[in-house]
Motif scaffolding. Structure first.
Motif, mmCIF file in Angstrom:
data_model
loop_
_atom_site.group_PDB
_atom_site.id
_atom_site.type_symbol
_atom_site.label_atom_id
_atom_site.label_comp_id
_atom_site.label_asym_id
_atom_site.label_seq_id
_atom_site.Cartn_x
_atom_site.Cartn_y
_atom_site.Cartn_z
ATOM 1 N N UNK A 11 48.831 42.541 15.934
ATOM 2 C CA UNK A 11 48.335 43.378 14.846
ATOM 3 C C UNK A 11 48.513 44.839 15.223
ATOM 4 N N UNK A 12 49.058 45.627 14.299
ATOM 5 C CA UNK A 12 49.236 47.048 14.535
ATOM 6 C C UNK A 12 47.913 47.794 14.504
ATOM 7 N N UNK A 13 47.742 48.724 15.443
ATOM 8 C CA UNK A 13 46.526 49.545 15.535
ATOM 9 C C UNK A 13 46.932 51.016 15.568
ATOM 10 N N UNK A 14 45.959 51.898 15.625
ATOM 11 C CA UNK A 14 46.228 53.331 15.679
ATOM 12 C C UNK A 14 47.043 53.673 16.923
ATOM 13 N N UNK A 15 47.816 54.730 16.819
ATOM 14 C CA UNK A 15 48.599 55.193 17.958
ATOM 15 C C UNK A 15 49.774 54.315 18.307
ATOM 16 N N UNK A 16 50.205 53.461 17.398
ATOM 17 C CA UNK A 16 51.341 52.588 17.652
ATOM 18 C C UNK A 16 51.055 51.479 18.653
ATOM 19 N N UNK A 17 49.781 51.139 18.841
ATOM 20 C CA UNK A 17 49.397 50.095 19.800
ATOM 21 C C UNK A 17 49.256 48.744 19.107
ATOM 22 N N UNK A 18 49.247 47.688 19.920
ATOM 23 C CA UNK A 18 49.165 46.322 19.397
ATOM 24 C C UNK A 18 47.960 45.581 19.972
ATOM 25 N N UNK A 19 47.280 44.837 19.110
ATOM 26 C CA UNK A 19 46.187 43.961 19.517
ATOM 27 C C UNK A 19 46.635 42.521 19.330
ATOM 28 N N UNK A 20 46.314 41.664 20.294
ATOM 29 C CA UNK A 20 46.712 40.259 20.239
ATOM 30 C C UNK A 20 45.490 39.391 19.933
ATOM 31 N N UNK A 21 45.621 38.495 18.964
ATOM 32 C CA UNK A 21 44.522 37.619 18.553
ATOM 33 C C UNK A 21 44.998 36.176 18.597
ATOM 34 N N UNK A 22 44.232 35.323 19.284
ATOM 35 C CA UNK A 22 44.633 33.916 19.418
ATOM 36 C C UNK A 22 43.746 32.952 18.638
ATOM 37 N N UNK A 23 42.576 33.413 18.201
ATOM 38 C CA UNK A 23 41.707 32.547 17.395
ATOM 39 C C UNK A 23 40.943 33.394 16.394
ATOM 40 N N UNK A 24 40.849 32.896 15.152
ATOM 41 C CA UNK A 24 40.134 33.623 14.105
ATOM 42 C C UNK A 24 39.314 32.640 13.283
#
Length: 343
Positions: free
Chosen positions: A295-308
């Motif tokens: 998932x795209x976040x501020x500052x061009x960073x990425x967050x990884x999610x494995x369960x929702x």
């Protein structure tokens, strides 16, 4: 001759050991005899180690707690150990038999008549290095704001305000960059229990050396509300969101929205290596190799999610979410959590 010399050496070794044991016993007895009688105020699993430490080290202690919750571990321990037990609120007369009050994660403002009922007042175990993070949620804020250290403070209770009293003692603890809230919570509860016992054993000296807090350094950790879970993808970097996830772990989930339904992010991490993905804030894609959402976040960073967890559904893996919802979705973007924003 050799036999006599060997016997003599054994005698002196035995004598030294006996003297050391007697000295240690006397030291403990003196500390116990000098320990004031304590009335303990607490309600939860942060309080419990402090109560146990006092009781197990022969400090005479009574307990004040709430009777509202049947799962109150402090009340259960007091009943099991047959400690004097009082239902909150109490009267000044009930405090008369005790030298000092001890408050640990109690959650109630102590009124002035109760504070004044104790000859040595009331002291509090607080899970931060005061004056940093005064308030109800110091552990959460320390992780969420990226602090590299925290600790516990023993302070005097003052009427009308939380966490402003003079400091009797403090002890530091480093914060690992990958620590989650329950682990730090447990470590601080044990650290606080140890420091409390030392303080109670040396109460008169500690009270005499108490120092005022520096108001210029004060920061605040207010009570947690649902708003703290809301993700603002265009304003928060992946590092900030991961810190918030770790700070709230086991208590609340980060939340966002997908096609007007609330989504809780249950398992979150930062990618171990920089991945070549150009995603605007809130936009996401399924990474087949890692079986996770990026998932795209501020500052061009990425967050990884494995369960929702999607509103109205059970928790699911990122792969199940991809197979069940994404292939027919009109937009691959998380948006502001309207359920929280309107609260």
């Amino acid at each position: 001759m050799l036999f006599g010399r060997s016997l003599l050496n054994h005698y002196f070794k035995y004598k030294r050991k006996v003297i050391q044991n007697i000295t240690e016993i006397n030291r403990r007895c003196i500390a116990t005899c000098q320990s004031p009688k304590v009335l303990f105020f607490g309600t939860d699993n942060f309080s419990l180690p402090s109560l146990q430490k006092l009781h197990q080290n022969k400090v005479e202690v009574g307990v004040v707690t709430s009777f509202k919750s049947p799962a109150n571990c402090v009340r259960s321990y007091a009943e099991l150990q047959k400690l004097p037990l009082y239902r909150w609120p109490i009267t000044a007369e009930q405090c008369a038999a005790y030298e000092v009050g001890v408050v640990v994660s109690f959650g109630h403002m102590i009124p002035l008549p109760i504070i004044n009922a104790f000859p040595s007042g009331i002291i509090n175990v607080h899970a931060s290095l005061l004056p940093r993070w005064r308030g109800a949620a110091p552990i959460i804020y320390a992780i969420m704001k990226g602090d590299t250290k925290t600790g516990v403070s023993i302070m005097q209770i003052q009427p009308h305000h939380f966490d402003i009293g003079d400091i009797l003692a403090q002890r530091e603890l480093p914060i690992r960059s990958d620590i989650h809230m329950p682990e730090l919570h447990s470590a601080l509860s044990q650290l606080g229990a140890d420091l409390l016992l030392d303080t109670v054993h040396n109460l008169k000296d500690q009270l005499a050396k108490a120092t005022p807090q520096d108001e210029k350094l004060a920061s605040f950790a207010p009570k947690i509300t649902s708003r703290i879970t809301e993700i603002m993808w265009s304003e928060q970097t992946a590092s900030e969101l991961y810190a918030r996830y770790r700070a709230l772990y086991g208590f609340k989930c980060l939340t966002t929205s997908f096609v007007d339904k609330q989504v809780q992010l249950i398992e979150v991490q930062q990618p171990q290596q920089q991945l070549a993905a150009s995603l605007t804030p809130g936009q996401f894609t399924f990474h087949r190799g890692r079986k996770s959402l990026m998932i795209g976040c501020a500052g061009g960073t990425l967050l990884e999610v494995t369960q929702i967890r999607l509103e109205g559904k059970k928790p699911m893996s990122a792969q199940d979410f991809n197979n069940g919802f994404l292939k027919r979705a009109a937009s691959l973007e998380f948006t502001r959590n309207k359920h929280v924003a309107c609260c």
